[in-house]
Design an enzyme around this catalytic site. Sequence first.
Site, PDB file in Angstrom:
ATOM      1  N   ASP A 178       0.830  -1.224  -0.001  1.00  0.00           N
ATOM      2  CA  ASP A 178       0.074   0.020  -0.076  1.00  0.00           C
ATOM      3  C   ASP A 178       0.830   1.310  -0.036  1.00  0.00           C
ATOM      4  O   ASP A 178       1.792   1.500   0.741  1.00  0.00           O
ATOM      5  CB  ASP A 178      -0.904   0.076   1.296  1.00  0.00           C
ATOM      6  CG  ASP A 178      -1.867   1.086   1.082  1.00  0.00           C
ATOM      7  OD1 ASP A 178      -2.889   0.813   0.648  1.00  0.00           O
ATOM      8  OD2 ASP A 178      -1.592   2.283   1.494  1.00  0.00           O
ATOM      9  N   LEU A 179       0.753   2.409  -0.802  1.00  0.00           N
ATOM     10  CA  LEU A 179       1.469   3.441  -0.890  1.00  0.00           C
ATOM     11  C   LEU A 179       1.157   4.128   0.127  1.00  0.00           C
ATOM     12  O   LEU A 179      -0.118   4.144   0.774  1.00  0.00           O
ATOM     13  CB  LEU A 179       1.314   4.280  -2.286  1.00  0.00           C
ATOM     14  CG  LEU A 179       1.391   3.225  -3.522  1.00  0.00           C
ATOM     15  CD1 LEU A 179       1.368   4.351  -4.785  1.00  0.00           C
ATOM     16  CD2 LEU A 179       2.875   2.952  -3.446  1.00  0.00           C
ATOM     17  N   ASP A 218      -4.495   2.626  -4.309  1.00  0.00           N
ATOM     18  CA  ASP A 218      -3.132   2.460  -4.222  1.00  0.00           C
ATOM     19  C   ASP A 218      -2.461   1.184  -3.632  1.00  0.00           C
ATOM     20  O   ASP A 218      -1.315   1.051  -3.151  1.00  0.00           O
ATOM     21  CB  ASP A 218      -2.385   3.568  -3.490  1.00  0.00           C
ATOM     22  CG  ASP A 218      -2.880   3.891  -2.103  1.00  0.00           C
ATOM     23  OD1 ASP A 218      -3.714   2.990  -1.713  1.00  0.00           O
ATOM     24  OD2 ASP A 218      -2.522   4.632  -1.332  1.00  0.00           O
TER      25      ASP A 218
HETATM   26  N1  LIG Z   1      -5.146   9.042  -9.143  1.00  0.00           N
HETATM   27  C1  LIG Z   1      -5.792   7.801  -8.458  1.00  0.00           C
HETATM   28  N2  LIG Z   1      -6.141   7.881  -7.383  1.00  0.00           N
HETATM   29  C2  LIG Z   1      -7.069   6.826  -6.955  1.00  0.00           C
HETATM   30  C3  LIG Z   1      -7.191   5.886  -7.635  1.00  0.00           C
HETATM   31  N3  LIG Z   1      -7.852   4.944  -7.093  1.00  0.00           N
HETATM   32  C4  LIG Z   1      -7.950   5.219  -5.869  1.00  0.00           C
HETATM   33  N4  LIG Z   1      -7.457   6.506  -5.828  1.00  0.00           N
HETATM   34  C5  LIG Z   1      -6.993   7.395  -4.624  1.00  0.00           C
HETATM   35  O1  LIG Z   1      -6.065   6.752  -3.933  1.00  0.00           O
HETATM   36  C6  LIG Z   1      -6.131   7.187  -2.274  1.00  0.00           C
HETATM   37  C7  LIG Z   1      -5.892   6.156  -1.655  1.00  0.00           C
HETATM   38  O2  LIG Z   1      -6.117   6.314  -0.310  1.00  0.00           O
HETATM   39  P1  LIG Z   1      -5.460   6.008   1.095  1.00  0.00           P
HETATM   40  O3  LIG Z   1      -4.575   4.898   0.685  1.00  0.00           O
HETATM   41  O4  LIG Z   1      -6.131   6.227   1.928  1.00  0.00           O
HETATM   42  O5  LIG Z   1      -4.454   7.232   0.957  1.00  0.00           O
HETATM   43  P2  LIG Z   1      -2.861   7.383   1.530  1.00  0.00           P
HETATM   44  O6  LIG Z   1      -2.503   8.952   1.276  1.00  0.00           O
HETATM   45  O7  LIG Z   1      -2.160   6.443   0.520  1.00  0.00           O
HETATM   46  O8  LIG Z   1      -2.935   6.898   2.894  1.00  0.00           O
HETATM   47  P3  LIG Z   1      -2.010   6.018   3.595  1.00  0.00           P
HETATM   48  O9  LIG Z   1      -2.041   4.764   2.974  1.00  0.00           O
HETATM   49  O10 LIG Z   1      -2.523   5.767   4.974  1.00  0.00           O
HETATM   50  O11 LIG Z   1      -0.629   6.541   3.496  1.00  0.00           O
HETATM   51  C8  LIG Z   1      -7.591   7.917  -2.389  1.00  0.00           C
HETATM   52  O12 LIG Z   1      -7.489   9.219  -2.585  1.00  0.00           O
HETATM   53  C9  LIG Z   1      -8.314   7.478  -3.564  1.00  0.00           C
HETATM   54  O13 LIG Z   1      -9.202   8.539  -4.126  1.00  0.00           O
HETATM   55  C10 LIG Z   1      -7.278   5.614  -9.133  1.00  0.00           C
HETATM   56  O14 LIG Z   1      -7.250   5.020 -10.098  1.00  0.00           O
HETATM   57  N5  LIG Z   1      -6.295   6.897  -9.729  1.00  0.00           N
END
Ligand SMILES: Nc1nc2c(ncn2[C@@H]2O[C@H](COP(=O)(O)OP(=O)(O)OP(=O)(O)O)[C@@H](O)[C@H]2O)c(=O)[nH]1
Length: 505
Positions: free
Chosen positions: A373-374, A416
Amino acid sequence: MTAPAHSEPAHRRILLVDDMPAIHADFRKILGGPAPTADFDAFEQALFGEPVVAPAGAAGFELDSAYQGQEALACVQAALQAGRPYAVAFVDMRMPPGWDGVQTIERLWQVDARLQVVICTAYSDYAWHEVLERLDARDRLLILKKPFDAIEVSQMADTLTAKWQATRQAMQHASTLETQVRARTAELEAANRQLQQELAERQRTSAQLQLAASVFDNAMDGIVVTDERSCILSVNPAFTTLTGYTAAEAIGRKLSLLRSDRNEPNFYREQWNLLLQAGRWTGELWNRRKDGEVFCEWLNISAVPVTPGQPARYVGIFNDVTALRRQDDHIRHLAFHDPLTGLPNRALLLDRLEHAIDGAARLGEHLGLMFIDLDRFKQINDTLGHELGDRLLQEIAHRLRQQLLESDTAARLGGDEFVVLLEHVQDPQALGTLAERLITSLSRPVVVEPHTMQVGATIGIACFPEHGLRATDLMRQADAAMYAAKSAGRGCWRVGPPSPGGPTD
Ligand SMILES: Nc1nc2c(ncn2[C@@H]2O[C@H](COP(=O)(O)OP(=O)(O)OP(=O)(O)O)[C@@H](O)[C@H]2O)c(=O)[nH]1
C-alpha cells in the site's frame, strides 16, 4: 338368293341381281356354282343365242343370286356383316316391280362403296351419261350389254374380282402401314416424352450445379476442397481473398501451405483424428497468409459423403476471425487486468495464486504474497490532481515489474493497493530483502515534468504454507501484516502472524 355351294376365297364372291331366273342359270354356268333352279334353257337361248358353256378356268366364283334390288341390298349387308363382302355385282337395269338398276346400285354403294358393279342391260330408261353422272360411278362401274358373251362375262368377273382384291389388298396394306406408322409414332412420342423428361431433369440438375457453382464462387467464406491426404483440389475466390493464394498457386499443394507455428503439431493430429472419427471438425486455428501475416480463422471441415469406391473428399469452409479474436482477447484482458496499469487484477491474481498453491503444494515449495500500500498517495491526488496520481500509479506498476522475475505476478487490487505473488521461493527469509528493495524502489521520486512526486510503500507479507494453505487465508494474512506495518509507522514491511519456524521481521 342362293347360298354358296362351298366356301370360295372372299375376292371371288359375286352377286347377280336380276329378275330373270334364266339369267342366273346362265351366269352360274359361266362363273360356276350350282344352278338355283332348272329349266332356264329358253331364257338362255334368248339371251345368248347359243347354249352357254362355262369357259375354261372361269369356275371358282362364289355366285349369289338376288332377284330384286331390295334383296340384293340385304345380301350385300349380310355379306358385309359376315366379313365376306362381294367383289362384284352384276345388276340388271330393269327389275319390275322393285327398284331399277340405277336405284339398286345407289343403295348398294351406300352400304358398300367398294363394290364393283356391272350393269347388265339390253336397254336403259336413262341416257348412259345420266346414269354415270347420277351414280358418280368413276372406276366402279362397267356396262355389259345383252346378249352377253360368256367370255366377256367371265373376263369381267375375273378382272373385276382381281381389281377388287388388289384394291382391298392395297387398302389392307395401307391400313397395316397406317397401324405400323401409328405404333411407330406412338413409340417415337413415348421416346420423345422420355427424352423431354430427361432433358428437364438434366436442366434441373444443371441449374442446381450452376447454383452450387455460383454459391461456391460468390461465398464470402473461403472454401477449399481436399483429398484424403490434404492435397488441395479446388478453392473459391474468397479463399484467394483470405489467404492471398490464387487457385493456380494453391491447387495441387498441401493444406500445410497455410500452416503457421501458432498451433502445436499435436493440434493437427487431434484435428485429423476427430475428422476421421466424426466426419467433421469445427474450431479455430491460426494460419499464415501468402504475405506471411498470421491470421485466425474459424474453420468447419466436413467429409463429403462418397459412394463406395470413390476417393474421400473434404470441404473446409472458413472465415477470418482475427479481428473478433483480438477483440475477444481484449475483452478477456480487460476482465482480468487493471486498465490503468495493465497489471493483473484481483480475479487473475486469485486464479494465479490458486494455481501457484497447487504447484507449490505438489512440489513442496514456498510461496510469498506481498500486500503493498502506497503511503500518502492521497496527497498527490489532492495537490497535483487525479491525472498525475494516475501517472504515478503507472510508474509504480512499472517499477514493481522491473523488480520481479518473469514467473512472479504483480497485481493491482485498486486504489494504491498492489499485490506481489512470488513463486518458487527457495528461502522465505529472503522475502524481507525483496520487500526492502521494493520499498526503496517505489519510494524514489517520480518525475512527470514539471512535477516531481514521491510516495512511500508499506508491505505486509504472508508465506505458503506457513501462514495459510488457501488463497483467501494468505490474502487475509498479508493484508493484516500490511496493516500492522502501517501501524508501525509506514515505509516498512511485516510478515504475517509468525508460525513456528516461519519468517519474522
Ligand atoms: N489517481 C488515482 N487515485 C486513486 C485511484 N484509486 C484510488 N485513488 C485514490 O487513492 C487514494 C488512496 O487512499 P489512501 O490509501 O487512504 O491514501 P494514502 O494517502 O495513501 O493513505 P495511507 O495509505 O494511509 O498513507 C484515495 O485518495 C483514492 O481516491 C486511481 O485509480 N487513480
